[in-house]
Design a protein around this motif. Structure first.
Motif, PDB file in Angstrom:
ATOM      1  N   GLU A  96       1.313   8.763  13.787  1.00 56.64           N
ATOM      2  CA  GLU A  96       0.288   9.171  12.831  1.00 56.64           C
ATOM      3  C   GLU A  96       0.401  10.661  12.536  1.00 56.64           C
ATOM      4  O   GLU A  96       0.824  11.445  13.378  1.00 56.64           O
ATOM      5  CB  GLU A  96      -1.116   8.857  13.375  1.00 56.64           C
ATOM      6  CG  GLU A  96      -1.691   7.554  12.872  1.00 56.64           C
ATOM      7  CD  GLU A  96      -1.772   7.499  11.360  1.00 56.64           C
ATOM      8  OE1 GLU A  96      -2.173   8.506  10.726  1.00 56.64           O
ATOM      9  OE2 GLU A  96      -1.435   6.452  10.783  1.00 56.64           O
ATOM     10  N   LYS A  97       0.020  11.042  11.324  1.00 57.31           N
ATOM     11  CA  LYS A  97       0.030  12.454  10.948  1.00 57.31           C
ATOM     12  C   LYS A  97      -1.081  13.183  11.717  1.00 57.31           C
ATOM     13  O   LYS A  97      -2.041  12.547  12.166  1.00 57.31           O
ATOM     14  CB  LYS A  97      -0.141  12.602   9.437  1.00 57.31           C
ATOM     15  CG  LYS A  97      -1.536  12.151   8.911  1.00 57.31           C
ATOM     16  CD  LYS A  97      -2.587  13.215   9.080  1.00 57.31           C
ATOM     17  CE  LYS A  97      -3.977  12.690   8.998  1.00 57.31           C
ATOM     18  NZ  LYS A  97      -4.986  13.689   9.436  1.00 57.31           N
ATOM     19  N   PRO A  98      -1.011  14.515  11.848  1.00 56.61           N
ATOM     20  CA  PRO A  98       0.139  15.354  11.560  1.00 56.61           C
ATOM     21  C   PRO A  98       1.211  15.175  12.634  1.00 56.61           C
ATOM     22  O   PRO A  98       0.924  14.663  13.718  1.00 56.61           O
ATOM     23  CB  PRO A  98      -0.435  16.769  11.600  1.00 56.61           C
ATOM     24  CG  PRO A  98      -1.549  16.680  12.595  1.00 56.61           C
ATOM     25  CD  PRO A  98      -2.137  15.307  12.388  1.00 56.61           C
ATOM     26  N   TYR A 124       2.103   8.847   6.346  1.00 54.04           N
ATOM     27  CA  TYR A 124       1.444   9.504   5.224  1.00 54.04           C
ATOM     28  C   TYR A 124       1.113   8.428   4.194  1.00 54.04           C
ATOM     29  O   TYR A 124       1.882   8.178   3.264  1.00 54.04           O
ATOM     30  CB  TYR A 124       2.350  10.573   4.612  1.00 54.04           C
ATOM     31  CG  TYR A 124       2.310  11.894   5.343  1.00 54.04           C
ATOM     32  CD1 TYR A 124       1.140  12.658   5.355  1.00 54.04           C
ATOM     33  CD2 TYR A 124       3.422  12.390   6.008  1.00 54.04           C
ATOM     34  CE1 TYR A 124       1.084  13.878   6.019  1.00 54.04           C
ATOM     35  CE2 TYR A 124       3.380  13.612   6.674  1.00 54.04           C
ATOM     36  CZ  TYR A 124       2.206  14.350   6.672  1.00 54.04           C
ATOM     37  OH  TYR A 124       2.154  15.561   7.324  1.00 54.04           O
ATOM     38  N   ARG A 127       1.535   8.409   0.163  1.00 56.53           N
ATOM     39  CA  ARG A 127       2.839   8.169  -0.470  1.00 56.53           C
ATOM     40  C   ARG A 127       3.029   6.684  -0.795  1.00 56.53           C
ATOM     41  O   ARG A 127       3.967   6.319  -1.512  1.00 56.53           O
ATOM     42  CB  ARG A 127       3.970   8.629   0.438  1.00 56.53           C
ATOM     43  CG  ARG A 127       4.138  10.136   0.515  1.00 56.53           C
ATOM     44  CD  ARG A 127       5.533  10.465   0.965  1.00 56.53           C
ATOM     45  NE  ARG A 127       5.764  11.891   1.120  1.00 56.53           N
ATOM     46  CZ  ARG A 127       6.967  12.443   1.209  1.00 56.53           C
ATOM     47  NH1 ARG A 127       8.050  11.675   1.138  1.00 56.53           N
ATOM     48  NH2 ARG A 127       7.111  13.742   1.367  1.00 56.53           N
ATOM     49  N   CYS A 192      -2.682  18.440   5.463  1.00 61.48           N
ATOM     50  CA  CYS A 192      -1.304  17.960   5.606  1.00 61.48           C
ATOM     51  C   CYS A 192      -1.021  16.799   4.657  1.00 61.48           C
ATOM     52  O   CYS A 192       0.093  16.660   4.154  1.00 61.48           O
ATOM     53  CB  CYS A 192      -1.010  17.581   7.063  1.00 61.48           C
ATOM     54  SG  CYS A 192      -1.821  16.096   7.656  1.00 61.48           S
ATOM     55  N   HIS A 193      -2.030  15.963   4.386  1.00 59.70           N
ATOM     56  CA  HIS A 193      -1.858  14.876   3.412  1.00 59.70           C
ATOM     57  C   HIS A 193      -1.484  15.433   2.041  1.00 59.70           C
ATOM     58  O   HIS A 193      -0.544  14.964   1.387  1.00 59.70           O
ATOM     59  CB  HIS A 193      -3.162  14.087   3.260  1.00 59.70           C
ATOM     60  CG  HIS A 193      -3.409  13.069   4.312  1.00 59.70           C
ATOM     61  ND1 HIS A 193      -2.604  11.970   4.489  1.00 59.70           N
ATOM     62  CD2 HIS A 193      -4.390  12.965   5.246  1.00 59.70           C
ATOM     63  CE1 HIS A 193      -3.072  11.224   5.487  1.00 59.70           C
ATOM     64  NE2 HIS A 193      -4.145  11.814   5.957  1.00 59.70           N
ATOM     65  N   ASN A 196       1.893  17.371   1.929  1.00 59.62           N
ATOM     66  CA  ASN A 196       2.992  16.410   1.943  1.00 59.62           C
ATOM     67  C   ASN A 196       3.164  15.755   0.571  1.00 59.62           C
ATOM     68  O   ASN A 196       4.287  15.608   0.075  1.00 59.62           O
ATOM     69  CB  ASN A 196       2.742  15.349   3.012  1.00 59.62           C
ATOM     70  CG  ASN A 196       3.842  14.309   3.072  1.00 59.62           C
ATOM     71  OD1 ASN A 196       3.792  13.286   2.402  1.00 59.62           O
ATOM     72  ND2 ASN A 196       4.854  14.576   3.883  1.00 59.62           N
ATOM     73  N   GLU A 291       3.038   1.360   4.455  1.00 60.52           N
ATOM     74  CA  GLU A 291       3.860   2.330   5.183  1.00 60.52           C
ATOM     75  C   GLU A 291       4.434   1.717   6.463  1.00 60.52           C
ATOM     76  O   GLU A 291       5.596   1.952   6.804  1.00 60.52           O
ATOM     77  CB  GLU A 291       3.075   3.601   5.489  1.00 60.52           C
ATOM     78  CG  GLU A 291       1.916   3.430   6.448  1.00 60.52           C
ATOM     79  CD  GLU A 291       1.198   4.738   6.746  1.00 60.52           C
ATOM     80  OE1 GLU A 291       1.615   5.803   6.227  1.00 60.52           O
ATOM     81  OE2 GLU A 291       0.204   4.700   7.506  1.00 60.52           O
ATOM     82  N   ALA A 311       8.291  15.785   7.673  1.00 57.92           N
ATOM     83  CA  ALA A 311       6.963  16.027   8.250  1.00 57.92           C
ATOM     84  C   ALA A 311       6.903  17.380   8.939  1.00 57.92           C
ATOM     85  O   ALA A 311       5.853  18.027   8.971  1.00 57.92           O
ATOM     86  CB  ALA A 311       6.616  14.912   9.234  1.00 57.92           C
ATOM     87  N   ASP A 314       5.907  20.067   6.587  1.00 60.39           N
ATOM     88  CA  ASP A 314       4.463  20.153   6.360  1.00 60.39           C
ATOM     89  C   ASP A 314       3.815  21.071   7.391  1.00 60.39           C
ATOM     90  O   ASP A 314       2.985  21.920   7.052  1.00 60.39           O
ATOM     91  CB  ASP A 314       3.823  18.766   6.444  1.00 60.39           C
ATOM     92  CG  ASP A 314       4.341  17.815   5.391  1.00 60.39           C
ATOM     93  OD1 ASP A 314       4.676  18.273   4.285  1.00 60.39           O
ATOM     94  OD2 ASP A 314       4.428  16.611   5.683  1.00 60.39           O
TER      95      ASP A 314
END
Length: 332
Positions: A96-98, A124, A127, A192-193, A196, A291, A311, A314
């Protein structure tokens, strides 16, 4: 050789972890064979959905030879240790992000991925959201002209959202309020979303400046406005915040011919609940499903995946923003 099914282990069953769990249980190309979480309540949730192997220590899950890949939905400060261990155990990793709290941790993760030759992807979902994918296609078709400027918004409640199912406030998990554990505030969480997504649209960042706000008087920002200049010539403003109970998520592009906007419109809680009861995929879940499906297909067909290096860019961009910041005076 194409694998028949990918055996998955899910690590972390918080809100997004449970979204991934429900999605993965509906995938024909994968099978959830194990989950790990320190919460017995979370493990019972997975057990009620049919998962057989339950672990309170993710290291025990990672030692299972039957598991091909893991989906990690842990607090940010645990990303590096868990992802590196997973890679060393030969598991493909969806994280998972970040990516991490800072570039150094991110580089350590990428190094372990390369060394152990496993596939790796950071989640993400924007996307994979049809609204933002279609906007990118319109931009690339040339109908908007050259994009001179862009405006991106991601404003929500963050960790402070009201829980409708409870009449009393639910405590915010302690790690959310510790800057050392999160790596920052809303800029690294929601920013970050958008960074990116805009990098996906416009390419390499030339410079970035951040204006940070502290409405709730924590030692991390709950509001941020970033100004980004891209090497492509486009300039963008990003507005992210944890100050509203109503979500605003959109991107508007201003071209030399015309402008266009894409936005996310959430479905009502009632419709979401009905779809879950009926075993269908709610609107919010769909980009997360897409995703993970992409990740699974990359494993099954031995294809290239969204790179960890992307990533990492980012996190590097966010680190530059934190370094080049101006504080806003926002009183509660």
């Amino acid at each position: 050789m194409i694998m028949k099914k990918v055996n998955l282990g899910l690590i972390g069953l918080g809100f997004i972890g449970r979204v991934h769990l429900r999605n993965c249980l509906n995938l024909n190309s994968a099978m959830v064979v194990a989950v790990a979480d320190i919460s017995k309540k979370a493990l019972r949730y997975a057990q009620d959905l049919g998962v057989k192997q339950l672990f309170t220590d993710y290291n025990d899950l990672l030692k299972q030879p039957s598991i091909d890949a893991v989906i990690i939905s842990l607090p940010t400060y645990l990303h590096a240790a868990c992802a590196i261990t997973a890679a060393e155990e030969g598991k493909h990793v969806f994280l998972e992000k970040p990516l991490a709290r800072n570039p150094k941790e991110g580089e350590e993760i990428i190094s372990a991925i390369r060394k152990n030759g496993v596939k790796f992807m950071v989640g993400y979902p924007l996307r994979f959201s049809s609204e933002f994918v279609n906007l990118k296609r319109r931009m690339e078709s040339g109908v908007l002209g050259d994009i001179q400027a862009a405006y991106a918004v991601n404003v929500a409640a963050g960790p402070f959202f009201h829980r409708a199912e409870s009449t009393t406030p639910r405590p915010v998990p302690e790690w959310w309020l510790d800057k050392e554990l999160t790596g920052g505030g809303v800029l690294i969480d929601l920013g970050c979303h958008m960074i990116n997504l805009l990098r996906w649209y416009f390419g390499e960042v030339l410079e970035i400046k951040a204006y940070l706000g502290y409405r709730f008087n924590f030692d991390f920002e709950d509001h941020a406005i970033c100004i980004i200049n891209f090497k492509s010539g486009t300039s963008a403003v990003i507005n992210v915040g944890w100050f509203s109970q109503n979500t605003a998520l959109s991107i508007e592009l201003f071209g030399t011919v015309t402008h266009a906007r894409a936005y996310y419109s959430p479905a009502s809680k009632a419709i979401t609940a009905i779809k879950l009861i009926l075993g269908k995929t709610p609107k919010f879940f769909i980009p997360y499903l897409k995703e993970v499906s992409h990740f699974i297909n990359c494993i099954k067909n031995d294809q290239a995946q969204l790179s960890g290096e992307d990533a990492l860019k980012d996190i590097e961009t966010i680190a530059r923003a934190y370094k080049n910041q101006i504080m806003l005076n926002c009183d509660a």
